[in-house]
Design a protein around this motif. Structure first.
Motif, short mmCIF file in Angstrom:
data_model
loop_
_atom_site.label_atom_id
_atom_site.label_comp_id
_atom_site.label_asym_id
_atom_site.label_seq_id
_atom_site.Cartn_x
_atom_site.Cartn_y
_atom_site.Cartn_z
N LEU A 113 40.80 46.47 35.61
CA LEU A 113 39.99 45.60 36.45
C LEU A 113 38.76 45.22 35.63
CD1 LEU A 113 39.74 44.31 39.28
CD2 LEU A 113 38.20 46.20 39.86
N GLN A 114 38.78 43.99 35.13
CA GLN A 114 37.64 43.47 34.39
C GLN A 114 36.65 42.90 35.40
OE1 GLN A 114 36.93 43.48 30.98
NE2 GLN A 114 34.94 42.67 31.62
N SER A 135 38.31 37.33 48.34
CA SER A 135 37.50 36.15 48.02
C SER A 135 36.13 36.51 47.45
CB SER A 135 37.33 35.28 49.26
OG SER A 135 36.71 36.01 50.30
N SER A 136 35.63 37.70 47.75
CA SER A 136 34.30 38.08 47.29
C SER A 136 34.24 38.35 45.79
CB SER A 136 33.81 39.32 48.05
OG SER A 136 34.61 40.45 47.72
N VAL A 137 35.40 38.55 45.16
CA VAL A 137 35.40 38.89 43.74
C VAL A 137 36.27 37.95 42.91
CG1 VAL A 137 35.03 41.32 44.30
CG2 VAL A 137 37.35 40.51 43.84
N LYS A 138 36.93 37.01 43.55
CA LYS A 138 37.97 36.23 42.88
C LYS A 138 37.48 35.54 41.61
CE LYS A 138 41.65 32.93 43.79
NZ LYS A 138 42.32 32.10 44.80
N ASP A 139 36.30 35.05 41.58
CA ASP A 139 35.80 34.31 40.42
C ASP A 139 35.12 35.21 39.40
OD1 ASP A 139 34.84 31.63 42.63
OD2 ASP A 139 36.70 31.92 41.51
N ARG A 140 35.01 36.50 39.68
CA ARG A 140 34.28 37.40 38.79
C ARG A 140 35.15 38.54 38.26
NH1 ARG A 140 30.36 40.32 41.14
NH2 ARG A 140 31.29 40.17 43.23
N PHE A 141 36.13 38.96 39.03
CA PHE A 141 36.96 40.11 38.64
C PHE A 141 38.36 39.63 38.26
CE2 PHE A 141 34.71 43.53 41.47
CZ PHE A 141 33.49 43.17 40.91
N THR A 142 38.97 40.32 37.31
CA THR A 142 40.34 40.01 36.90
C THR A 142 41.14 41.30 36.79
OG1 THR A 142 39.57 38.10 35.61
CG2 THR A 142 41.78 38.93 35.15
#
Length: 126
Positions: free
Chosen positions: A81-82, A62-69
């Motif tokens: 890993l973008q 959850s700490s990266v879900k909106d920022r990392f792909t």
């Protein structure tokens, strides 16, 4: 023998982006999970994203879900890993890891992955 080679780490300012790559060799099928972990000094290794090579479904902390792909290029046996909108707290050594089988029952446990890359450092300055 399965091997992983990572690349793409570096130093950026807060708000910047980096893309990490993890090239896999030695697999003869796509029945495997690839995950990204990170570890900073004094902290436990934490799982941040995973992808099942067979169908491409993904998992995120959850700490990266909106920022990392996390994504893949099957033709090159490479996962990416973008990382966007990087924050100083993202500073860590990043590792990719893999194991035969799906991700759902093993991610985000580091002990569930048998093969690891050498790690690549990501440093985010404020």
């Amino acid at each position: 023998q399965v091997q992983l080679v990572e690349s793409g780490g570096g130093s950026v300012q807060a708000g910047g982006s980096l893309r990490l790559s993890c090239a896999a060799s030695g697999y003869t099928t796509r029945n495997y999970c690839v995950a990204w972990f990170r570890q900073s000094p004094g902290k436990e290794r934490e799982g941040i994203a995973a992808l099942y090579a067979g169908i491409g479904n993904t998992f995120y902390d959850s700490s990266v879900k909106d920022r990392f792909t996390i994504s893949q290029d099957n033709a090159k046996n490479t996962r990416f890993l973008q990382m966007n909108d990087l924050k100083p707290e993202d500073t860590a050594m990043y590792y990719c890891a893999t194991n035969v089988g799906g991700c759902a029952l093993r991610w985000p446990r580091p002990s569930a992955f048998a093969t690891w890359g050498q790690g690549t450092q990501v440093t985010v300055s404020s």
